[in-house]
Enzyme design. Structure first.
Site, PDB file in Angstrom:
ATOM      1  N   SER A 143       0.853  -1.189   0.000  1.00 49.51           N
ATOM      2  CA  SER A 143       0.000   0.000   0.000  1.00 49.51           C
ATOM      3  C   SER A 143       0.887   1.235   0.000  1.00 49.51           C
ATOM      4  O   SER A 143       2.077   1.170   0.348  1.00 49.51           O
ATOM      5  CB  SER A 143      -0.880  -0.005   1.257  1.00 49.51           C
ATOM      6  OG  SER A 143      -1.563   1.219   1.431  1.00 49.51           O
ATOM      7  N   TYR A 156      -3.960  -0.695   9.963  1.00 53.23           N
ATOM      8  CA  TYR A 156      -3.734  -0.924   8.537  1.00 53.23           C
ATOM      9  C   TYR A 156      -2.332  -0.468   8.151  1.00 53.23           C
ATOM     10  O   TYR A 156      -1.598  -1.172   7.452  1.00 53.23           O
ATOM     11  CB  TYR A 156      -4.785  -0.186   7.717  1.00 53.23           C
ATOM     12  CG  TYR A 156      -4.748  -0.467   6.234  1.00 53.23           C
ATOM     13  CD1 TYR A 156      -5.374  -1.587   5.707  1.00 53.23           C
ATOM     14  CD2 TYR A 156      -4.069   0.387   5.361  1.00 53.23           C
ATOM     15  CE1 TYR A 156      -5.339  -1.855   4.341  1.00 53.23           C
ATOM     16  CE2 TYR A 156      -4.031   0.133   4.003  1.00 53.23           C
ATOM     17  CZ  TYR A 156      -4.664  -0.988   3.497  1.00 53.23           C
ATOM     18  OH  TYR A 156      -4.619  -1.243   2.146  1.00 53.23           O
TER      19      TYR A 156
END
Length: 251
Positions: A143, A156
Site C-alpha cells: 500500500s 492498517y
C-alpha cells in the site's frame, strides 16, 4: 517477448479474489494464461468465476476466513492436495478506521490477523513446495501506507509496513532458491476499501488534487504489474515494492 510474459501452464492462487483488486488481478493472470485458485471468505465468487471462464482458463474456488489464523494450515493443506501453486498473490485485506487515541483492540486484532498474520502463515505453507521445486512467484499487495502514515488507520498502516518488510525478508531467504518475492503498492484505487474516502467530499478533493494522473485508479490498473511480477519477465526482480499510484508518491 510474449513468451516472457506468458503464464501458460502455471497455477496462481489469489486471496481476496471476489471483488476489486483481487478480482482484477485474477482475471489478468488468467488472460496471461494461468489457471486460478480463488480464495475468499464469502460464497459469492460467481462474478470472478464468470470473468475467468471468458478467458478460457480453469478455476477452483476455496473458502476460508483469513481473520482466523488457526484455519490457515488446514486450508493450505486442502489446497495443496489438489493443486500445485506456482504463483501466490496475497491480496486479502481489511481496513478499520478510528482515531489512534480511541482505536479498539478488536479493530487492531482483526486487521493484524487478516493483513499480516494469516498472510505470513499462508505464505509459509505454500512456499515450502516452491522451495522444494526451486521455483515460484510470490506477489504481496502492499500500500502507499507501506511508506506513509495515513489518518485514522493505525492498524492498517502497521500491517502494510510489515508486508513491505516481509517482502524483503522472504526475498533475502528465497531468491537463491529461484523464488521471486515482490509486492505491489496500489495508490488510491476505487474499491470497497476506499468508499468512505470517496464519499467524503473534502478528502476526495484533497486526494485527487495530489494525484498527477488526475483520477482515482481502477482495480484493472493493477493487473499488468501483477502479470509482470508473476511472469519470467521478473526473474531477476527480488524484494521490490512496485508502486502503482498515478504519481502520488512523486508529488
Amino acid at each position: 517477448m510474449n513468451e516472457v510474459f506468458s503464464l501458460k501452464g502455471k497455477t496462481a492462487l489469489v486471496t481476496g479474489a471476489r471483488t476489486g483488486i483481487g478480482q482484477a488481478i485474477s482475471v489478468g493472470l488468467a488472460e496471461a494464461g494461468a489457471n486460478l485458485v480463488l480464495l475468499g471468505h464469502q460464497d459469492n465468487m460467481q462474478e470472478t468465476e464468470q470473468l475467468i471462464n471468458q478467458t478460457g482458463r480453469s478455476y477452483s474456488t476455496f473458502l476460508g476466513d483469513l481473520s482466523n489464523t488457526s484455519q490457515v494450515g488446514e486450508l493450505c493443506k486442502e489446497i495443496l492436495e489438489k493443486h500445485q501453486i506456482d504463483i501466490l498473490v496475497n491480496n486479502a485485506g481489511i481496513i478499520r478506521r478510528e482515531p489512534a487515541a480511541d482505536f479498539s483492540q478488536d479493530n487492531w486484532d482483526a486487521v493484524i490477523a487478516t493483513n499480516l498474520s494469516s498472510l505470513f502463515f499462508l505464505t509459509q505453507s505454500l512456499a515450502r513446495p516452491m522451495l522444494e521445486r526451486k521455483q515460484g512467484k510470490i506477489v504481496n499487495i502492499a500500500s502507499l501506507l507501506s511508506f506513509q502514515g495515513g489518518i485514522t488507520v493505525p492498524s492498517y498502516t502497521a500491517s502494510k509496513h510489515a508486508v513491505a518488510g516481509l517482502t524483503k525478508a522472504w526475498a533475502n531467504e528465497w531468491a537463491a532458491h529461484n523464488i521471486q518475492v515482490n509486492a505491489i503498492a496500489p495508490g488510491y484505487i476505487s474499491t470497497n476499501n476506499t468508499e468512505a474516502l470517496r464519499n467524503n467530499e473534502d478528502r476526495n478533493t484533497s486526494i485527487l488534487s495530489r494525484i498527477p494522473a488526475g483520477r482515482w485508479g481502477e482495480a484493472s490498473d493493477m493487473a499488468g504489474a501483477a502479470v509482470f511480477l508473476a511472469s519470467p519477465a521478473s526473474n531477476y526482480v527480488n524484494g521490490h515494492v512496485l508502486v502503482v499510484d498515478g504519481g502520488w508518491l512523486a508529488r
